[in-house]
Structure formats: structure tokens, C-alpha cells
Design an enzyme around this catalytic site. Structure first.
Site, PDB file in Angstrom:
ATOM      1  N   GLU A   1      -1.628 -11.045  -5.535  1.00 44.89           N
ATOM      2  CA  GLU A   1      -0.756 -11.241  -6.177  1.00 44.89           C
ATOM      3  C   GLU A   1       0.823 -10.791  -6.746  1.00 44.89           C
ATOM      4  O   GLU A   1       1.648 -10.727  -6.584  1.00 44.89           O
ATOM      5  CB  GLU A   1      -0.599 -12.797  -6.991  1.00 44.89           C
ATOM      6  CG  GLU A   1       0.326 -13.461  -7.820  1.00 44.89           C
ATOM      7  CD  GLU A   1       1.363 -14.254  -6.422  1.00 44.89           C
ATOM      8  OE1 GLU A   1       0.308 -14.385  -5.754  1.00 44.89           O
ATOM      9  OE2 GLU A   1       2.166 -14.272  -6.216  1.00 44.89           O
TER      10      GLU A   1
ATOM     11  N   SER B   1      -4.694  -5.217  -9.455  1.00 49.06           N
ATOM     12  CA  SER B   1      -5.268  -4.015  -9.301  1.00 49.06           C
ATOM     13  C   SER B   1      -5.933  -3.912  -7.881  1.00 49.06           C
ATOM     14  O   SER B   1      -6.836  -4.786  -8.430  1.00 49.06           O
ATOM     15  CB  SER B   1      -5.550  -3.138  -9.943  1.00 49.06           C
ATOM     16  OG  SER B   1      -5.799  -1.853  -9.212  1.00 49.06           O
TER      17      SER B   1
ATOM     18  N   MET C   1      -1.209  -0.154  -0.726  1.00 45.99           N
ATOM     19  CA  MET C   1      -2.523   0.459   0.269  1.00 45.99           C
ATOM     20  C   MET C   1      -3.417  -0.516   0.848  1.00 45.99           C
ATOM     21  O   MET C   1      -4.243  -0.610   0.867  1.00 45.99           O
ATOM     22  CB  MET C   1      -2.745   1.488  -0.906  1.00 45.99           C
ATOM     23  CG  MET C   1      -2.470   2.643  -0.470  1.00 45.99           C
ATOM     24  SD  MET C   1      -3.463   3.872  -1.141  1.00 45.99           S
ATOM     25  CE  MET C   1      -4.139   3.331  -2.931  1.00 45.99           C
TER      26      MET C   1
ATOM     27  N   GLN D   1      -2.857  11.615  -1.590  1.00 38.14           N
ATOM     28  CA  GLN D   1      -3.455  11.505  -2.482  1.00 38.14           C
ATOM     29  C   GLN D   1      -4.424  11.326  -3.145  1.00 38.14           C
ATOM     30  O   GLN D   1      -4.659  10.796  -4.790  1.00 38.14           O
ATOM     31  CB  GLN D   1      -2.133   9.811  -2.550  1.00 38.14           C
ATOM     32  CG  GLN D   1      -2.811   8.532  -2.575  1.00 38.14           C
ATOM     33  CD  GLN D   1      -1.501   7.855  -2.874  1.00 38.14           C
ATOM     34  OE1 GLN D   1      -0.609   7.278  -1.955  1.00 38.14           O
ATOM     35  NE2 GLN D   1      -1.419   6.339  -3.382  1.00 38.14           N
TER      36      GLN D   1
ATOM     37  N   HIS E   1       1.103  -7.660  -5.198  1.00 39.71           N
ATOM     38  CA  HIS E   1       2.150  -6.882  -4.506  1.00 39.71           C
ATOM     39  C   HIS E   1       2.649  -7.860  -3.905  1.00 39.71           C
ATOM     40  O   HIS E   1       3.985  -7.700  -3.749  1.00 39.71           O
ATOM     41  CB  HIS E   1       0.929  -7.145  -3.003  1.00 39.71           C
ATOM     42  CG  HIS E   1      -0.128  -5.490  -3.015  1.00 39.71           C
ATOM     43  ND1 HIS E   1      -1.289  -6.137  -3.593  1.00 39.71           N
ATOM     44  CD2 HIS E   1       0.388  -4.509  -3.207  1.00 39.71           C
ATOM     45  CE1 HIS E   1      -2.387  -4.213  -3.373  1.00 39.71           C
ATOM     46  NE2 HIS E   1      -0.750  -3.383  -3.889  1.00 39.71           N
TER      47      HIS E   1
ATOM     48  N   GLN F   1       4.808   6.164 -11.136  1.00 33.62           N
ATOM     49  CA  GLN F   1       5.050   6.423  -9.746  1.00 33.62           C
ATOM     50  C   GLN F   1       6.330   6.256  -9.536  1.00 33.62           C
ATOM     51  O   GLN F   1       6.935   6.579  -8.652  1.00 33.62           O
ATOM     52  CB  GLN F   1       3.600   5.783  -8.883  1.00 33.62           C
ATOM     53  CG  GLN F   1       3.798   5.559  -7.978  1.00 33.62           C
ATOM     54  CD  GLN F   1       2.940   4.569  -6.434  1.00 33.62           C
ATOM     55  OE1 GLN F   1       1.850   5.580  -6.901  1.00 33.62           O
ATOM     56  NE2 GLN F   1       3.391   3.142  -6.139  1.00 33.62           N
TER      57      GLN F   1
HETATM   58  P1  AMP Z   1      -1.247  -0.161  -4.346  1.00 39.08           P
HETATM   59  O1  AMP Z   1      -1.098  -0.817  -3.192  1.00 39.08           O
HETATM   60  O2  AMP Z   1      -2.174  -0.569  -5.571  1.00 39.08           O
HETATM   61  O3  AMP Z   1      -0.607   0.845  -3.463  1.00 39.08           O
HETATM   62  O4  AMP Z   1       0.044  -0.518  -4.514  1.00 39.08           O
HETATM   63  C1  AMP Z   1       1.768  -0.876  -4.153  1.00 39.08           C
HETATM   64  C2  AMP Z   1       2.348  -1.116  -4.964  1.00 39.08           C
HETATM   65  O5  AMP Z   1       2.202  -2.678  -5.318  1.00 39.08           O
HETATM   66  C3  AMP Z   1       3.047  -0.117  -6.368  1.00 39.08           C
HETATM   67  O6  AMP Z   1       4.263  -0.050  -6.015  1.00 39.08           O
HETATM   68  C4  AMP Z   1       2.307  -1.133  -6.786  1.00 39.08           C
HETATM   69  O7  AMP Z   1       2.958  -0.888  -8.396  1.00 39.08           O
HETATM   70  C5  AMP Z   1       2.345  -2.689  -7.022  1.00 39.08           C
HETATM   71  N1  AMP Z   1       1.502  -3.271  -8.037  1.00 39.08           N
HETATM   72  C6  AMP Z   1       0.272  -2.949  -7.972  1.00 39.08           C
HETATM   73  N2  AMP Z   1      -0.777  -3.407  -8.587  1.00 39.08           N
HETATM   74  C7  AMP Z   1       0.104  -4.882  -9.164  1.00 39.08           C
HETATM   75  C8  AMP Z   1       0.667  -5.395 -10.309  1.00 39.08           C
HETATM   76  N3  AMP Z   1      -0.260  -5.759 -10.336  1.00 39.08           N
HETATM   77  N4  AMP Z   1       1.627  -5.942 -10.467  1.00 39.08           N
HETATM   78  C9  AMP Z   1       2.694  -5.775  -9.733  1.00 39.08           C
HETATM   79  N5  AMP Z   1       3.069  -4.903  -9.108  1.00 39.08           N
HETATM   80  C10 AMP Z   1       2.063  -4.022  -8.288  1.00 39.08           C
END
Ligand code: AMP
Length: 276
Positions: free
Chosen positions: A35, A187, A30, A61, A37, A155
């Protein structure tokens, strides 16, 4: 690095590269990249020849009282980070292209703990929104491998289940959680935290660290063979979520002697009376 926003264009690019023999890795996000991502990008690169990263803040979502409108967005910064990390194509569809009308067919998460517990209970409709957009992205991008982060554990399990149950022709990879030096899991939503809240948020990784240390050092100490570490309610039912009054129970063998103990969460072992 080129950017694609049209669905047909993304589909055509990906299919043409696959026809040339390229293995395509895909990282759905999203945006507001960090780091965590970017490590998924590294993993996708290890698993394939080309990496597509999508950025789409998926309205499906988010619940009506959630943070869709104020979710952090910075596409210019994301473009620079993705290019620097070697992403081959950025896929940035807009909401009207993805959902010209509100989709009436959605992917329903399974009933039971996998779909209904934890985040499924806290955010009704959330996982249906996630699985629907992930299914749609898989159809458009047609990757050979897609990489998800373990931070969103439920997820990742649900996506794997969807891919197995519905025979999506791709592999799911799950990469470890990336943390800041002090332990906070990265995050995009950390951007909402004030400096004081950022310090308070260390409670989450602190609690997980304590549980893991309890298991590894407490129960796996020399001469101790752990049998179980369980969290139950007062009716001895395993709990899906620990709350105050949840009871933690352990059993272990020390030599040939089998010992048991327990503590009520919130009371603390120190609250139990001691001799002398
Ligand atoms: P999001 O942009 O929050 O929807 O996350 C996109 C992807 O990045 C998802 O597969 C998340 O699980 C992964 N992700 C988000 N934060 C982290 C993190 N700190 N470490 C590893 N993967 C992450």
C-alpha cells in the site's frame, strides 16, 4: 494495463504522450508492491495525467553481502495491484537491458552528512547505486513529476539534491510513510520477518513515536517553551546516530525560569537517584 520492458519503447511511449500534452507522473520501485507504493501512485495521479510505475530490483544498490538474490519478487501479483490502482504503464526492464555492461560512470552522492551519514555509512556504495539508477530511469521515462516515499528520507533528500544540482527537468514529490495498523512502516522486506520478529520490529516505530511524543507533549506542554532537544556525545558533539552513552539534553523556559536537564540513553531517568 500494458507493460513495457524495452528502453527505447518506454522512451517513445512517454515522449509521444508528452507531445500530446499529457503530464507524466512516475513512481520508481523495486516491486513486491504494498500500500505504501500504491499511495505514491495515487499521489502521482493527483500530480499528472498518466502514471508510469517501474519495477526494477537494481543490482547496483546492493552490497556484496546484501539481499539482492533473495529480495522478494512477485511480478504477477504486482501486475494485478498496479492495474487495480490505475497505473497506465508498467515499466519492467531486466538487468541486462538496463546494464548491458557494468556502468563505469555513476552519480556520486555528495560528501558530508547528506550522502555519508546513516544509510550512506551503513551501506557503502548504496546511494551511488540508487542515484545512478534513478538518473537513468529519469532519462528513459522523462516524467514531469516523480514521487518518492518519506520512509526512505535520506534517499528522497538525495534525489532532490541530484535533480537540483544536475538540472533534471522534473519535480520531486515526497509522500508520507504508510504504516500497518500497529505502526510498523510498510516495507517489501517485512516479508522476511517471522511473526515473533514482526512483533519485535514495532520497536522502531515505538521509538519514533516516543521521541515525537516527548517533543510534542513533554516539551510543548502548556506553560513550557522548549529551547532545544539535542543528542550529543561525551565531548558535546552532536551525534549523527544515537548509541548507548549518547546524552539527550533539553532546555526550556517555564514561565520566566529557564531550566535544563539531561539523561544518558540506556540509563533512563528512573536510574537517577531521587530524594526520600
Ligand atoms: P522500494 O520498492 O522499497 O525501493 O520503494 C519504492 C518507493 O516506495 C520509494 O520511494 C520508497 O520510499 C517508497 N516507499 C516504500 N515503503 C513506503 C511506505 N511504507 N510508505 C510510503 N512510501 C514507501
Amino acid at each position: 494495463m500494458d507493460e513495457i520492458s524495452g528502453l527505447a519503447e518506454m522512451r517513445a511511449w512517454s515522449r509521444a504522450r508528452a507531445r500530446d500534452g499529457a503530464r507524466i507522473g512516475f513512481v520508481p520501485t523495486m516491486g513486491y508492491l504494498h500500500e505504501g507504493h500504491l499511495r505514491l501512485v495515487d499521489r502521482a495521479r493527483e500530480c499528472g495525467d498518466l502514471v508510469i510505475l517501474s519495477i526494477f530490483v537494481n543490482p547496483l544498490q546492493f552490497g556484496p553481502s546484501e539481499d539482492f538474490a533473495r529480495y522478494p519478487r512477485d511480478l504477477d501479483r504486482d501486475r494485478a495491484l498496479a492495474a487495480e490502482r490505475g497505473v497506465d504503464r508498467l515499466f519492467v526492464p531486466d538487468a541486462r537491458t538496463m546494464y548491458p555492461t557494468e556502468p563505469s560512470v555513476r552519480v556520486t552522492p555528495p560528501e558530508g552528512a547528506l550522502g555519508d551519514s546513516l544509510e550512506g555509512a551503513a551501506r557503502p556504495g548504496h546511494f551511488a547505486g540508487v542515484l545512478t539508477v534513478v538518473a537513468k530511469l529519469f532519462q528513459i521515462v522523462a516524467p514531469h513529476v516523480a514521487v518518492f516515499g518519506r520512509k526512505d528520507y535520506q534517499q528522497a533528500r538525495l534525489v532532490r539534491r541530484m535533480v537540483d544540482d544536475l538540472d533534471f527537468p522534473l519535480t520531486i514529490e515526497v509522500a508520507p510513510t504508510v504504516r500497518d495498523r500497529d505502526g510498523l512502516a510498510l516495507s517489501s522486506r517485512n516479508a522476511y520477518l517471522s511473526p515473533a520478529q514482526r512483533r519485535s520490529a514495532l520497536a522502531l516505530s515505538g521509538a519514533l513515536g516516543a521521541v515525537e511524543t516527548a517533543w510534542r507533549e513533554g516539551l510543548a506542554a502548556p506553560g513550557v517553551q522548549p529551547e532545544y532537544l539535542a543528542l550529543v556525545d561525551e565531548a558535546l558533539q552532536p551525534v549523527r546516530q544515537a548509541t548507548p552513552r549518547t546524552v539527550a539534553l533539553v532546555a526550556a523556559r517555564v514561565g520566566v525560569t529557564r531550566l535544563i536537564d539531561n539523561v544518558v540513553l540506556g540509563d533512563g531517568v528512573a536510574a537517577d537517584p531521587t530524594v526520600g
